[in-house]
Design a protein around this motif. Structure first.
Motif, mmCIF file in Angstrom:
data_model
loop_
_atom_site.group_PDB
_atom_site.id
_atom_site.type_symbol
_atom_site.label_atom_id
_atom_site.label_comp_id
_atom_site.label_asym_id
_atom_site.label_seq_id
_atom_site.Cartn_x
_atom_site.Cartn_y
_atom_site.Cartn_z
ATOM 1 N N SER A 43 0.835 -1.210 0.000
ATOM 2 C CA SER A 43 0.000 0.000 0.000
ATOM 3 C C SER A 43 0.863 1.250 0.000
ATOM 4 O O SER A 43 0.544 2.241 -0.668
ATOM 5 N N LYS A 105 -2.952 -8.184 -2.211
ATOM 6 C CA LYS A 105 -3.843 -7.059 -1.938
ATOM 7 C C LYS A 105 -3.016 -5.843 -1.525
ATOM 8 O O LYS A 105 -1.910 -5.978 -1.003
ATOM 9 N N ALA A 131 -4.857 6.705 7.764
ATOM 10 C CA ALA A 131 -3.702 5.811 7.923
ATOM 11 C C ALA A 131 -3.109 5.933 9.334
ATOM 12 O O ALA A 131 -2.796 4.924 9.968
#
Ligand code: FAQ
Length: 311
Positions: A43, A105, A131
């Motif tokens: 990510s 992912k 986050a």
């Protein structure tokens, strides 16, 4: 036997001890950490693409420098978390390979497009804001290398959140067109950011063990709730309306109630069908191929140094 190991392990977790790389640990603990940490690292890496779109078109030199600094931090976070994950016995090549093949992912939020400059402000303010909400508790997670990595990551994310909010303040103090840009960007990003926290607790298969093993100190819904609580006053202060007509404070519970999240959209993005999934992976593959010579050169240099030191 297996149950003894689980009991011994749980006792250490319950006593608040940190688990270190060479300690005994249940295979499921190792697996779920590799899963979460590799997704987290991916990510950070993929998360730069939405921003990179605006570096060359930042409105001022100062904004351009901020965007570049933020991107550099994020690549650093990715490398840092990959390294922490490697202590669990998985190689970086394997993790990166899973990302490039489209198997891994990474956060759904990075599969949405950044249509104008205000999107960068909103990603900083709300994306990094979400986050941090998730990552501050990770500084106290049970796995030592992950917890320690999160300390630096959170300090930098906190700077990112502030630069995003500051850019948002500038927009909202600007012309009617600038204010409209700010509101439009929030309208487009609010729901993808709500989804960053993951499915509702009842639909989150990894929460139970995550909480039991203190990988997660809060559930997905608890963190989403904390985020809304922190964000509503910030939005009000700068004249931003949160695009959720059902958002309201419940005096009795002390919670913010929000509208239903579009989970069909969430799962379709997670499964690769979001507006930018294809672009992100394509960009990542291209960067990997074009940067391969740097890796080869670094490896050749390291081998030469090692040979010299051995001689
Ligand atoms: N997107 O059972 P749960 C950043 C998956 S911040 C995609 O609830 P868990 C900084 C989940 O993996 C963003 N997939 O899972 C930055 C699982 O699939 P699996 C990254 C999602 O692990 C900011 C399945 O759904 N932060 O990069 C998402 O207990 C701005 C079921 O879910 C982290 O990764 C989603 N949103 O909870 C950079 C933090 N949500 O693996 C640039 C660490 C869920 O079983 C600009 N991670 N899934 O196949 C975590 O805290 C957790 O992993 C959660 C998910 C909370 C993300």
């Amino acid at each position: 036997g297996e149950q003894d190991l689980l009991d011994r392990f749980q006792a250490r977790i319950d006593a608040g001890e940190k688990i270190e790389p060479n300690d005994e640990m249940p295979e499921a603990y190792r697996k779920t950490l590799i899963r979460q940490m590799s997704q987290h690292a991916h990510s950070e890496i993929v998360g730069v693409y939405p921003e990179a779109n605006w570096v060359t078109r930042a409105p001022t030199l100062r904004r351009k420098l901020q965007a570049m600094a933020k991107i550099q931090d994020e690549f650093g976070h990715g490398l840092y978390i990959y390294s922490a994950a490697e202590t669990l016995g998985v190689s970086r090549e394997e993790m990166v390979g899973q990302l490039l093949s489209g198997k891994a992912k990474y956060s759904s939020v990075f599969n949405y497009p950044t249509l104008n400059w205000a999107d960068l402000a909103v990603i900083g303010w709300l994306g990094d804001g979400a986050a941090i909400m998730n990552q501050i508790p990770l500084c106290r997670c049970s796995y030592g290398p992950y917890a320690r990595a999160m300390v630096l990551v959170c300090k930098e994310e906190s700077f990112h959140q502030r630069q995003g909010y500051e850019a948002m303040v500038a927009l909202m103090n600007g012309s009617p067109e600038q204010k409209a840009m700010g509101q439009d960007a929030v309208n487009r990003w609010w729901w993808p950011i709500m989804m960053m926290f993951g499915p509702h607790d009842a639909d989150s298969p990894n929460t139970e063990t995550g909480v039991k093993w203190k990988i997660k100190n809060f559930t997905n819904d608890e963190l989403r709730q904390k985020f809304i609580k922190a964000t509503v006053p910030q939005a009000k202060l700068i004249g931003i309306e949160i695009p959720d007509p059902d958002l309201r404070f419940n005096e009795e519970t002390g919670d913010w109630e929000h509208g239903e999240i579009d989970w069909d959209e969430f799962w379709s993005v997670v499964k690769g069908q979001g507006p930018c999934n294809h672009d992100r992976i394509t960009a990542r593959r291209k960067a990997h191929a074009e940067g391969a010579w740097v890796l080869e050169a670094a490896q050749a240099y390291a081998a030469k140094q090692a040979a010299r030191n051995a001689a």
